[in-house]
Design a protein around this motif. Structure first.
Motif, PDB file in Angstrom:
ATOM      1  N   UNK A  88      71.112  91.178  57.320  1.00 25.16           N
ATOM      2  CA  UNK A  88      72.504  90.933  57.694  1.00 25.16           C
ATOM      3  C   UNK A  88      72.731  91.455  59.101  1.00 25.16           C
ATOM      4  N   UNK A  89      73.665  90.832  59.777  1.00 22.15           N
ATOM      5  CA  UNK A  89      74.011  91.263  61.134  1.00 22.15           C
ATOM      6  C   UNK A  89      75.477  90.948  61.347  1.00 22.15           C
ATOM      7  N   UNK A  90      76.233  91.946  61.751  1.00 26.22           N
ATOM      8  CA  UNK A  90      77.678  91.812  61.882  1.00 26.22           C
ATOM      9  C   UNK A  90      78.096  90.635  62.737  1.00 26.22           C
ATOM     10  N   UNK A  91      79.075  89.894  62.238  1.00 26.97           N
ATOM     11  CA  UNK A  91      79.581  88.751  62.978  1.00 26.97           C
ATOM     12  C   UNK A  91      78.837  87.464  62.725  1.00 26.97           C
ATOM     13  N   UNK A  92      77.764  87.506  61.950  1.00 26.46           N
ATOM     14  CA  UNK A  92      77.024  86.297  61.585  1.00 26.46           C
ATOM     15  C   UNK A  92      76.941  86.201  60.071  1.00 26.46           C
ATOM     16  N   UNK A  93      76.557  85.021  59.588  1.00 28.31           N
ATOM     17  CA  UNK A  93      76.383  84.834  58.145  1.00 28.31           C
ATOM     18  C   UNK A  93      74.918  84.681  57.755  1.00 28.31           C
ATOM     19  N   UNK A  94      74.004  84.995  58.658  1.00 29.47           N
ATOM     20  CA  UNK A  94      72.581  84.947  58.318  1.00 29.47           C
ATOM     21  C   UNK A  94      72.296  85.886  57.147  1.00 29.47           C
ATOM     22  N   UNK A  95      71.425  85.462  56.244  1.00 28.13           N
ATOM     23  CA  UNK A  95      71.067  86.316  55.108  1.00 28.13           C
ATOM     24  C   UNK A  95      69.573  86.539  54.979  1.00 28.13           C
ATOM     25  N   UNK A  96      68.804  86.147  55.997  1.00 29.58           N
ATOM     26  CA  UNK A  96      67.363  86.346  55.960  1.00 29.58           C
ATOM     27  C   UNK A  96      66.759  86.287  57.348  1.00 29.58           C
ATOM     28  N   UNK A  97      65.502  86.653  57.422  1.00 32.00           N
ATOM     29  CA  UNK A  97      64.710  86.487  58.645  1.00 32.00           C
ATOM     30  C   UNK A  97      63.547  85.568  58.315  1.00 32.00           C
ATOM     31  N   UNK A  98      63.374  84.552  59.147  1.00 38.34           N
ATOM     32  CA  UNK A  98      62.323  83.562  58.934  1.00 38.34           C
ATOM     33  C   UNK A  98      61.140  83.834  59.854  1.00 38.34           C
ATOM     34  N   UNK A 141      58.082  70.174  61.769  1.00 43.25           N
ATOM     35  CA  UNK A 141      59.246  69.287  61.904  1.00 43.25           C
ATOM     36  C   UNK A 141      60.538  70.069  61.727  1.00 43.25           C
ATOM     37  N   UNK A 142      60.595  70.914  60.709  1.00 44.12           N
ATOM     38  CA  UNK A 142      61.801  71.697  60.458  1.00 44.12           C
ATOM     39  C   UNK A 142      62.069  72.669  61.614  1.00 44.12           C
ATOM     40  N   UNK A 143      61.030  73.376  62.034  1.00 47.98           N
ATOM     41  CA  UNK A 143      61.166  74.407  63.063  1.00 47.98           C
ATOM     42  C   UNK A 143      61.578  73.811  64.406  1.00 47.98           C
ATOM     43  N   UNK A 144      60.937  72.731  64.799  1.00 48.41           N
ATOM     44  CA  UNK A 144      61.130  72.207  66.149  1.00 48.41           C
ATOM     45  C   UNK A 144      62.248  71.179  66.261  1.00 48.41           C
ATOM     46  N   UNK A 145      62.621  70.539  65.154  1.00 48.77           N
ATOM     47  CA  UNK A 145      63.583  69.445  65.264  1.00 48.77           C
ATOM     48  C   UNK A 145      64.859  69.642  64.447  1.00 48.77           C
ATOM     49  N   UNK A 146      64.866  70.619  63.521  1.00 52.65           N
ATOM     50  CA  UNK A 146      66.028  70.730  62.647  1.00 52.65           C
ATOM     51  C   UNK A 146      66.687  72.112  62.654  1.00 52.65           C
ATOM     52  N   UNK A 147      65.904  73.181  62.665  1.00 55.04           N
ATOM     53  CA  UNK A 147      66.466  74.512  62.456  1.00 55.04           C
ATOM     54  C   UNK A 147      67.065  75.152  63.706  1.00 55.04           C
ATOM     55  N   UNK A 148      66.648  74.725  64.893  1.00 54.26           N
ATOM     56  CA  UNK A 148      67.161  75.283  66.156  1.00 54.26           C
ATOM     57  C   UNK A 148      67.102  76.821  66.157  1.00 54.26           C
ATOM     58  N   UNK A 149      65.905  77.390  66.029  1.00 49.84           N
ATOM     59  CA  UNK A 149      65.769  78.840  65.858  1.00 49.84           C
ATOM     60  C   UNK A 149      66.180  79.679  67.067  1.00 49.84           C
ATOM     61  N   UNK A 150      66.353  79.068  68.222  1.00 49.40           N
ATOM     62  CA  UNK A 150      66.771  79.827  69.405  1.00 49.40           C
ATOM     63  C   UNK A 150      68.289  79.909  69.542  1.00 49.40           C
ATOM     64  N   UNK A 152      71.637  81.168  68.190  1.00 46.87           N
ATOM     65  CA  UNK A 152      72.086  82.194  67.259  1.00 46.87           C
ATOM     66  C   UNK A 152      73.487  81.947  66.704  1.00 46.87           C
ATOM     67  N   UNK A 153      74.154  80.932  67.212  1.00 48.26           N
ATOM     68  CA  UNK A 153      75.474  80.572  66.682  1.00 48.26           C
ATOM     69  C   UNK A 153      75.400  79.391  65.725  1.00 48.26           C
ATOM     70  N   UNK A 154      74.220  79.001  65.328  1.00 45.40           N
ATOM     71  CA  UNK A 154      74.037  77.789  64.548  1.00 45.40           C
ATOM     72  C   UNK A 154      74.576  77.916  63.123  1.00 45.40           C
ATOM     73  N   UNK A 155      74.857  76.782  62.513  1.00 43.93           N
ATOM     74  CA  UNK A 155      75.242  76.704  61.118  1.00 43.93           C
ATOM     75  C   UNK A 155      73.988  76.535  60.260  1.00 43.93           C
ATOM     76  N   UNK A 156      74.091  76.740  58.944  1.00 42.01           N
ATOM     77  CA  UNK A 156      72.934  76.516  58.080  1.00 42.01           C
ATOM     78  C   UNK A 156      72.455  75.067  58.139  1.00 42.01           C
ATOM     79  N   UNK A 157      71.146  74.896  58.071  1.00 42.11           N
ATOM     80  CA  UNK A 157      70.537  73.568  57.962  1.00 42.11           C
ATOM     81  C   UNK A 157      69.737  73.571  56.654  1.00 42.11           C
ATOM     82  N   UNK A 158      70.400  73.344  55.529  1.00 48.29           N
ATOM     83  CA  UNK A 158      69.742  73.541  54.240  1.00 48.29           C
ATOM     84  C   UNK A 158      68.548  72.624  54.038  1.00 48.29           C
TER      85      UNK A 158
END
Length: 248
Positions: A88-98, A141-150, A152-158
């Motif tokens: 967890x990190x204040x101000x974000x809704x992330x719940x894990x580290x990938x 495919x997920x990492x480079x085209x869908x998840x946008x790991x860089x 930090x303001x992104x929404x979930x991409x289930x």
């Protein structure tokens, strides 16, 4: 001869010590990007987190410190793409580290293959995004085209695999396999099932649960040993629940 990852990271002419973390370095290849690399507790590996447009030193520290725990280090050896819950990190809704393996991130591929093979990409994530069973091709495919790991303001991409056919619109997927898509596509195709009983949507979530949806006056969802009947106003909440994260 053992590879000294610390020396490889420190020898980067653009890198400077990142004083917030032991055994870590940061650099910016251009004004938009900032990278932080840090040794793991395993001297043969390092973690790297990349930022675009908005560098947050506190978040970088939190992610890497979380990544240095033993559970995540072990998980990152088992799959091309993993997520470890409990972050967890204040101000974000992330719940894990990938984590993304060297074959997936390719941060130093073709430039420094030795370093590339010893660096694990890390980024804050959502537990609904990654199953841990992705192949290298799927993970890339997920990492480079869908998840946008860089970003930090992104929404979930289930995690969402889907196949569908709509007899009324003529649209549909190709073949019998479910392919990765986004939740807005799922919601669009669910709505388009109305008045088309010959049509269907079949979707799969991060837990490998599969549901088949058809229309017969309402939306009939079958799978998991049960049938659920939905009205149109319920579709968005159902999709969010099935995919395991809030998408409103």
């Amino acid at each position: 001869m053992a590879v000294d990852i610390r020396d490889l990271l420190a020898s980067n002419p653009r890198a400077q010590l990142f004083s917030r973390l032991e055994d870590s370095w940061m650099w910016s290849p251009n004004p938009r990007f900032t990278f932080v690399s840090a040794m793991s507790h395993d001297p043969g590996r390092a973690f790297q987190i990349n930022f675009i447009d908005s560098f947050d030193a506190d978040l970088a520290c939190a992610v890497i410190e979380f990544a240095r725990n033993a559970a995540l280090q072990e998980a990152s050896l088992l799959s091309p793409l993993t997520v470890t819950e409990g972050f967890s990190f204040g101000g974000t809704s992330f719940d894990g580290v990938a984590t993304a393996s060297p074959a997936v991130h390719g941060y130093y591929a073709s430039r420094n293959e030795v370093l590339n093979e010893h660096v694990v990409a890390v980024f804050p994530a959502f537990s609904c995004e990654i199953s841990g069973a992705e192949s290298v091709e799927e993970a890339t495919h997920r990492f480079k085209r869908m998840l946008h790991p860089t970003v930090m303001s992104r929404r979930p991409v289930p995690f969402l695999r889907m196949r569908y056919e709509n007899a009324r619109t003529g649209a549909g997927s190709v073949g019998d396999l479910r392919g990765f898509t986004t939740w807005d596509v799922l919601l669009r195709e669910l709505n388009l099932l109305a008045e088309s009983p010959e049509s269907f949507v079949e979707c799969e979530n991060v837990h490998a649960d599969v549901r088949l949806i058809r229309w017969s006056g309402n939306w009939n969802v079958t799978g998991g040993g049960a049938t659920q009947v939905l009205e149109q106003a319920q579709l968005e909440n159902w999709a969010s629940s099935f995919l395991g994260c809030s998408l409103a």
